[in-house]
Design a protein around this motif. Structure first.
Motif, PDB file in Angstrom:
ATOM      1  N   TYR A  51       6.917   5.770  -2.664  1.00  0.00           N
ATOM      2  CA  TYR A  51       7.057   5.143  -1.181  1.00  0.00           C
ATOM      3  C   TYR A  51       6.114   4.937  -0.394  1.00  0.00           C
ATOM      4  O   TYR A  51       5.353   6.654  -0.603  1.00  0.00           O
ATOM      5  CB  TYR A  51       8.421   5.698  -1.046  1.00  0.00           C
ATOM      6  CG  TYR A  51       9.859   5.364  -1.854  1.00  0.00           C
ATOM      7  CD1 TYR A  51      10.085   4.309  -1.290  1.00  0.00           C
ATOM      8  CD2 TYR A  51      10.173   6.731  -2.594  1.00  0.00           C
ATOM      9  CE1 TYR A  51      11.477   3.842  -3.456  1.00  0.00           C
ATOM     10  CE2 TYR A  51      11.553   6.156  -3.330  1.00  0.00           C
ATOM     11  CZ  TYR A  51      11.807   4.803  -3.940  1.00  0.00           C
ATOM     12  OH  TYR A  51      12.371   4.547  -4.579  1.00  0.00           O
ATOM     13  N   LYS A 100      -1.164   3.943 -11.804  1.00  0.00           N
ATOM     14  CA  LYS A 100      -2.240   3.931 -12.402  1.00  0.00           C
ATOM     15  C   LYS A 100      -2.956   4.941 -12.806  1.00  0.00           C
ATOM     16  O   LYS A 100      -3.549   5.697 -11.443  1.00  0.00           O
ATOM     17  CB  LYS A 100      -3.503   3.034 -11.514  1.00  0.00           C
ATOM     18  CG  LYS A 100      -2.850   1.425 -11.276  1.00  0.00           C
ATOM     19  CD  LYS A 100      -3.534   0.568 -10.722  1.00  0.00           C
ATOM     20  CE  LYS A 100      -4.937   0.333 -11.448  1.00  0.00           C
ATOM     21  NZ  LYS A 100      -5.599  -1.088 -10.780  1.00  0.00           N
ATOM     22  N   LEU A 141      -2.020   1.884   1.510  1.00  0.00           N
ATOM     23  CA  LEU A 141      -1.746   2.394   2.919  1.00  0.00           C
ATOM     24  C   LEU A 141      -2.357   3.979   2.466  1.00  0.00           C
ATOM     25  O   LEU A 141      -2.317   4.763   3.649  1.00  0.00           O
ATOM     26  CB  LEU A 141      -0.504   2.775   2.799  1.00  0.00           C
ATOM     27  CG  LEU A 141       0.531   1.126   3.283  1.00  0.00           C
ATOM     28  CD1 LEU A 141       1.649   0.742   3.509  1.00  0.00           C
ATOM     29  CD2 LEU A 141      -0.035   1.063   4.872  1.00  0.00           C
TER      30      LEU A 141
HETATM   31  C1  LIG Z   1       7.423  -6.179  -2.186  1.00  0.00           C
HETATM   32  C2  LIG Z   1       7.543  -4.424  -1.772  1.00  0.00           C
HETATM   33  C3  LIG Z   1       8.354  -3.810  -1.081  1.00  0.00           C
HETATM   34  C4  LIG Z   1       8.281  -2.057  -0.957  1.00  0.00           C
HETATM   35  N1  LIG Z   1       8.847  -2.262   0.348  1.00  0.00           N
HETATM   36  C5  LIG Z   1       8.916  -0.612   0.844  1.00  0.00           C
HETATM   37  C6  LIG Z   1       9.577  -0.688   1.875  1.00  0.00           C
HETATM   38  O1  LIG Z   1      10.465  -0.833   2.522  1.00  0.00           O
HETATM   39  N2  LIG Z   1       9.710   1.193   2.045  1.00  0.00           N
HETATM   40  C7  LIG Z   1       7.972   2.257   1.427  1.00  0.00           C
HETATM   41  O2  LIG Z   1       8.480   3.097   1.703  1.00  0.00           O
HETATM   42  N3  LIG Z   1       7.714   1.368   0.533  1.00  0.00           N
HETATM   43  C8  LIG Z   1       8.189   0.620   0.240  1.00  0.00           C
HETATM   44  N4  LIG Z   1       7.554  -0.083  -1.244  1.00  0.00           N
HETATM   45  C9  LIG Z   1       6.298   1.096  -1.892  1.00  0.00           C
HETATM   46  C10 LIG Z   1       4.929   0.491  -1.637  1.00  0.00           C
HETATM   47  O3  LIG Z   1       4.496   0.043  -0.399  1.00  0.00           O
HETATM   48  C11 LIG Z   1       4.001   1.390  -1.812  1.00  0.00           C
HETATM   49  O4  LIG Z   1       4.322   2.614  -2.512  1.00  0.00           O
HETATM   50  C12 LIG Z   1       3.010   1.871  -0.763  1.00  0.00           C
HETATM   51  O5  LIG Z   1       2.402   0.810  -0.463  1.00  0.00           O
HETATM   52  C13 LIG Z   1       2.181   2.418  -2.048  1.00  0.00           C
HETATM   53  O6  LIG Z   1       0.510   2.793  -1.155  1.00  0.00           O
HETATM   54  P1  LIG Z   1      -1.075   2.849  -2.172  1.00  0.00           P
HETATM   55  O7  LIG Z   1      -1.666   3.192  -1.381  1.00  0.00           O
HETATM   56  O8  LIG Z   1      -0.926   4.064  -3.042  1.00  0.00           O
HETATM   57  O9  LIG Z   1      -0.938   1.499  -3.719  1.00  0.00           O
HETATM   58  P2  LIG Z   1      -1.591  -0.051  -3.359  1.00  0.00           P
HETATM   59  O10 LIG Z   1      -1.067  -0.522  -1.807  1.00  0.00           O
HETATM   60  O11 LIG Z   1      -1.423  -0.247  -4.271  1.00  0.00           O
HETATM   61  O12 LIG Z   1      -3.281   0.620  -3.245  1.00  0.00           O
HETATM   62  C14 LIG Z   1      -3.853   0.547  -4.378  1.00  0.00           C
HETATM   63  C15 LIG Z   1      -5.990   0.454  -3.784  1.00  0.00           C
HETATM   64  O13 LIG Z   1      -6.252   0.405  -4.901  1.00  0.00           O
HETATM   65  C16 LIG Z   1      -7.249  -0.001  -5.600  1.00  0.00           C
HETATM   66  N5  LIG Z   1      -7.854   0.350  -7.234  1.00  0.00           N
HETATM   67  C17 LIG Z   1      -6.799   0.770  -7.805  1.00  0.00           C
HETATM   68  N6  LIG Z   1      -7.832   0.863  -9.066  1.00  0.00           N
HETATM   69  C18 LIG Z   1      -9.009   0.123  -8.577  1.00  0.00           C
HETATM   70  C19 LIG Z   1     -10.563   0.639  -9.557  1.00  0.00           C
HETATM   71  N7  LIG Z   1     -10.129   1.027 -10.319  1.00  0.00           N
HETATM   72  N8  LIG Z   1     -10.878  -0.141  -8.641  1.00  0.00           N
HETATM   73  C20 LIG Z   1     -11.615  -0.119  -6.938  1.00  0.00           C
HETATM   74  N9  LIG Z   1      -9.884  -0.156  -6.374  1.00  0.00           N
HETATM   75  C21 LIG Z   1      -9.133   0.287  -7.134  1.00  0.00           C
HETATM   76  C22 LIG Z   1      -6.469  -1.388  -4.623  1.00  0.00           C
HETATM   77  O14 LIG Z   1      -7.782  -2.304  -5.087  1.00  0.00           O
HETATM   78  C23 LIG Z   1      -5.399  -1.139  -3.737  1.00  0.00           C
HETATM   79  O15 LIG Z   1      -6.876  -0.852  -2.563  1.00  0.00           O
HETATM   80  C24 LIG Z   1       7.341  -1.337  -1.468  1.00  0.00           C
HETATM   81  C25 LIG Z   1       6.936  -1.866  -2.615  1.00  0.00           C
HETATM   82  C26 LIG Z   1       6.069  -3.082  -2.837  1.00  0.00           C
HETATM   83  C27 LIG Z   1       6.053  -3.942  -4.156  1.00  0.00           C
END
Ligand SMILES: Cc1cc2nc3c(=O)[nH]c(=O)nc-3n(C[C@H](O)[C@H](O)[C@H](O)COP(=O)(O)OP(=O)(O)OC[C@H]3O[C@@H](n4cnc5c(N)ncnc54)[C@H](O)[C@@H]3O)c2cc1C
Length: 386
Positions: free
Chosen positions: A286, A242, A12
């Motif tokens: 979040y 991470k 996201l």
């Molecule tokens: C089951 C569950 C339910 C949830 N429910 C809620 C909710 O109801 N409300 C809310 O606000 N939040 C909720 N959350 C939390 C929320 O979903 C997360 O805060 C958010 O999706 C994080 O997004 P992000 O893009 O930071 O990380 P991620 O979605 O983890 O994306 C990380 C990205 O980085 C890439 N990546 C990592 N390391 C490397 C690398 N070395 N090389 C290349 N690519 C890499 C991965 O492939 C991925 O594409 C929930 C989480 C979970 C697990």
């Protein structure tokens, strides 16, 4: 030569930043990289998809190809970024290098390893992304019992989703009440009651010592001496931002990758947001914080620097058996709780000696009071810098 913006991560945080960036910089050169398949999906849906009757495939909103088209960007999938060379502004990939002018780290977080003796031969799952969820759903099948390790937000949401969908659930947590890190006792008691009434077997004050295969499923030994049998186990004991890539590149790292209110790290050309980032001291895993951050960062990347604004963003817990909205006071905050309400319809306020509101929770029908309470609190980070 055009300025090249590179975003690592297509969760996201990565995709929202890219979408927002395109609104301000339609022609800029943009590349996104991800270790996974680049499917766009809403991660919060993973813990309520079962009761909504959704399969993992139905959770995918767009594949990487469609995202590349929408964003007019290169979306490189299955690419593991190994290192960041800050002096030459290059990413080290498995088979080559990629130059950037500005780099956005949207790397997410990873589940903490389950603190137990895992002899389960792959029957102990963790779910923090769609691939892991696909494996979990395949292993789950149409019926059975799930042992959930951890009574935090994700453990409780999965317990609710599974029990609502006809599975048996054992929920094991070392605290006296579920969600103890987010809500105080009266709200935790209401949640425990609701989960129990729904059919979840609660094991408060216990940890899982060992999980081993047993027939087609697993057997687990709990710290108090009890045994639990289930089809499979799900560990939900917390997440760790991470930070390794950033740390190895020499960036300042604390709990997450440290960034200022412009989402800028200790290196001027590297930014971070989402679960991997610690924004002015706040490490908030979040969606609302990353959405605010993505909007501001997009403008900054497009040459119109904008500081992020973090209002109080209360957490909505997706436990349909006991609806909860909460914002817990900071660990070092001094004050007292006052509780109001009956049964499952509760309101709690945590105030300091001056009467300032520092935290709250609402359950059941009281969740409609969330805006009133959120607005009564000072923002965490004010865009004006106040
Ligand atoms: C089951 C569950 C339910 C949830 N429910 C809620 C909710 O109801 N409300 C809310 O606000 N939040 C909720 N959350 C939390 C929320 O979903 C997360 O805060 C958010 O999706 C994080 O997004 P992000 O893009 O930071 O990380 P991620 O979605 O983890 O994306 C990380 C990205 O980085 C890439 N990546 C990592 N390391 C490397 C690398 N070395 N090389 C290349 N690519 C890499 C991965 O492939 C991925 O594409 C929930 C989480 C979970 C697990």
């Amino acid at each position: 030569m055009q300025d090249h913006v590179v975003i690592v991560g297509t969760g996201l945080a990565g995709y929202t930043t890219a979408r927002e960036f395109r609104k301000h910089a339609p022609d800029a050169r943009l590349t996104l990289l991800t270790a996974d398949d680049g499917a766009a999906y809403s991660k919060p849906m993973l813990s309520n998809a079962l009761r909504k009757g959704q399969t993992p495939a139905e959770l995918v909103q767009s594949d990487a190809e469609a995202m590349a088209e929408e964003l007019q960007a290169d979306v490189l999938t299955g690419v593991d970024v190994r290192a960041i060379e800050v002096n030459t502004r290059q990413l080290v990939l498995e088979d080559g290098q990629l130059e950037y002018d500005r780099l956005v780290l949207a790397l997410g977080a990873e589940p903490l390893p389950p603190p137990l003796d895992d002899q389960s031969e792959g029957r102990l799952h963790q779910v923090n992304n769609l691939q892991q969820y696909r494996r979990f759903r395949e292993a789950l099948g149409d019926e059975g019992r799930v042992l959930i390790v951890g009574g935090g937000l994700i453990g409780c949401e999965f317990a609710n989703d599974l029990i609502d969908s006809g599975y048996g659930v054992d929920l094991v947590y070392p605290e006296a009440l579920p969600l103890a890190g987010l809500i105080p006792a009266p709200a935790g008691e209401a949640l425990a009651r609701s989960l129990k009434d729904a059919g979840v077997r609660l094991h408060p004050g216990e940890t899982v010592d060992r999980v081993r295969p047993h027939g087609d499923g697993i057997a687990a030994d709990l710290s108090g001496g009890k045994g639990v049998r289930a089809s499979l186990a799900l560990s939900a004991v917390g997440l760790r931002p991470k930070t390794e890539l950033a740390e190895e590149a020499g960036l300042t790292v604390d709990r997450g990758i440290c960034v200022d209110r412009y989402l800028r790290s200790s290196d001027d050309s590297i930014f971070a947001l989402g679960d991997c980032a610690q924004v002015e001291g706040y490490s908030l895993c979040y969606v609302a914080p990353l959405t605010n951050a993505a909007r501001s960062l997009a403008k900054t990347l497009a040459g119109e620097p904008e500081a992020v604004h973090y209002p109080v963003m209360p957490v909505t817990v997706k436990t349909s058996c006991c609806r909860i909205v909460a914002w817990s006071p900071a660990a070092k905050a001094r004050g007292t709780w006052q509780h109001d309400g009956t049964d499952g319809d509760l309101r709690g306020e945590f105030r300091d000696r001056q009467g300032d509101l520092l935290g709250f929770y609402l359950t059941g029908s009281r969740i409609r009071e969330r805006m009133e309470l959120s607005r009564a609190m000072a923002p965490l980070i004010s865009a004006s810098g106040a």
